[in-house]
Motif scaffolding. Sequence first.
Motif, short mmCIF file in Angstrom:
data_model
loop_
_atom_site.label_atom_id
_atom_site.label_comp_id
_atom_site.label_asym_id
_atom_site.label_seq_id
_atom_site.Cartn_x
_atom_site.Cartn_y
_atom_site.Cartn_z
N LEU A 50 40.85 34.60 50.13
CA LEU A 50 41.59 33.75 49.22
C LEU A 50 42.42 34.63 48.29
O LEU A 50 42.11 35.82 48.15
CB LEU A 50 40.63 32.88 48.39
N PRO A 51 43.45 34.10 47.65
CA PRO A 51 44.18 34.90 46.66
C PRO A 51 43.23 35.41 45.59
O PRO A 51 42.28 34.74 45.19
CB PRO A 51 45.19 33.89 46.10
N VAL A 52 43.46 36.63 45.12
CA VAL A 52 42.54 37.28 44.21
C VAL A 52 42.31 36.47 42.95
O VAL A 52 41.22 36.50 42.34
CB VAL A 52 43.02 38.71 43.89
N GLU A 53 43.35 35.71 42.52
CA GLU A 53 43.20 34.92 41.29
C GLU A 53 42.25 33.73 41.47
O GLU A 53 41.88 33.09 40.49
CB GLU A 53 44.56 34.43 40.80
N GLU A 54 41.83 33.45 42.69
CA GLU A 54 40.91 32.36 42.94
C GLU A 54 39.45 32.83 42.97
O GLU A 54 38.56 32.10 43.42
CB GLU A 54 41.26 31.64 44.25
N TYR A 55 39.22 34.05 42.51
CA TYR A 55 37.87 34.59 42.42
C TYR A 55 37.54 34.95 40.98
O TYR A 55 38.42 35.32 40.19
CB TYR A 55 37.74 35.86 43.27
N GLU A 56 36.26 34.86 40.68
CA GLU A 56 35.76 35.42 39.42
C GLU A 56 35.27 36.83 39.72
O GLU A 56 34.41 37.03 40.58
CB GLU A 56 34.61 34.58 38.87
N ARG A 57 35.80 37.78 39.00
CA ARG A 57 35.37 39.16 39.17
C ARG A 57 34.22 39.43 38.21
O ARG A 57 34.35 39.21 37.01
CB ARG A 57 36.51 40.14 38.90
N ARG A 58 33.09 39.91 38.76
CA ARG A 58 31.91 40.12 37.93
C ARG A 58 31.26 41.45 38.31
O ARG A 58 31.06 41.73 39.49
CB ARG A 58 30.92 38.98 38.11
N GLU A 59 30.92 42.26 37.35
CA GLU A 59 30.24 43.52 37.60
C GLU A 59 28.73 43.30 37.49
O GLU A 59 28.23 42.93 36.43
CB GLU A 59 30.70 44.60 36.62
N VAL A 60 28.05 43.54 38.59
CA VAL A 60 26.61 43.29 38.66
C VAL A 60 25.94 44.44 39.42
O VAL A 60 26.39 44.82 40.50
CB VAL A 60 26.29 41.95 39.39
N GLY A 61 24.87 44.98 38.87
CA GLY A 61 24.08 45.98 39.58
C GLY A 61 24.86 47.18 40.05
O GLY A 61 24.62 47.68 41.16
#
Length: 505
Positions: free
Chosen positions: A479-490
């Motif tokens: 999907l287009p990158v703007e349709e994702y939530e970017r989250r830093e985990v682990g």
Amino acid sequence: MTKSRLLTIAAVIVGVFGLLMRLHLLRTPAGMMNADEAYTGLQSLAILRGDLPTVIRGAGYTAVLDSYFFAPFVWIFGAHVVPLKLLSSLWWSGAAVLMYVLAKRFVGRSWGLLAASMVWVAPGALMLLSTRAYEAYGLGLLTSIFTALATIRVVTNQEFSRRWVMLAGAGAGLAFYLHPMFIAVALPMVLVACWVHRRDIRGWWIPAVGSAVFVNIPLLFWNARHSWPSLSQPAPATESAITRLGRFFSGLLPRAFGLRDPGGEWIWGSVSIVLYIVLLALIVWGIFGLARLGPRGLVLALPTVLCWPILSLFSNMGFVDDGRYAIVGFPFLIIALVMGLRSLVILVKWTQFTGYVAPAAVGVLWVAVFLIPWVKNYAPDVVDDPNANVQAIVDVLVTEKYEYAAGNYWLTLSIEYQSDRQVVTAVAGHPWGVVFPWQPQFPWGVRFTDTQAEVMAAYPSDVAYVFLPGDEQVGALRLPVEEYERREVGGAVLYLPLMHSVVPE
């Protein structure tokens, strides 16, 4: 106290100490499971679903017997990290027992126990490798020692039984099937028997070759079906065999013996170089001592010498940082070392110490010089859970009801295993191209083509993506990158679809 009682007590102490060292490493960051280990566990789960591979999925070599052995455990208890990692230690314990049986024929019981102890209480990087659930490495170590035992029986006894001939041939064949690199020790061993019994067609050649071929029948059929991929090198040659051979002695063996850390730093500074030279000198002395014993000694001396030039012919053997390829020749180096040490004690006329004191003193020095400093340097700190980072990713994906994830190879397999397949994963973001003829449509790192296809066929809004920091392959997102939530985990970067579970019409 009798000698047998003393040896039993010493064996128990060594056994407990070796186990405690492994448990310590599993509680440090060095105990983190990597993707290659996760594959071993995932293949066990796949076996339970009816997937019965001949070699590692996505590769043209390396048997997966570890996964077959581990399958009953995951069937009963599910996917767990520590039992998976201790599987390799099980093979190392068996190798130590066989080393005692082998070594005592040459150096007696007390020195034989020292040789077995050196295998179980492995030095430096090898101790860590004994906790890595890599397919075939621990089993290859065990099989190579067994093959040496059987071959010695064949070349020593004038009226050898056909059973031992078949075991020697089967052992050499199995070593090759487990991983082609073990041919570097299996071939020199059986060459001795081939020379000793060169005219004995019925007694040696037919049963030995027949047994070797028999254990390789699955591999032969698999190769015939897929145009013989095992005949190809797994990686293109980027350097000469001479360069690789030199790196074995400058980088691989010092790491394996705990004198250099994975980054290449000498643990004891310049003293490490002196220790290394002394170690090699004792091994060379031991090799000459073995060679003087005739065919039975040559069964051990030849692989100690020829292992390294043969290994250098494999194009992918240039990687020395973790010391893994030293496993191939390790047991033969050990018995040559013990042979050299015992000869030294006799030479200086310390005969009153040959029975107990000298082997015990060497064992203490072995731990103090070649193991403890390496562990303190590389894995000093205990943590609550070395796999907590991957577990944090799993928790997010499971909590937010993601059944699928794709991304970096070094993360996805561990996620799938630690989730006990609650999250099914695929590889994405690696270069695409033909890996092997039977799976040209998949990128590098794909082990399970069925789950790869399943994840790629899922709705894009149901697939989370996970990448290593600094290697965010956003071009792999569906999907287009703007349709994702970017989250830093682990310690990783997650891309979670904002429209998760929304099915397009």
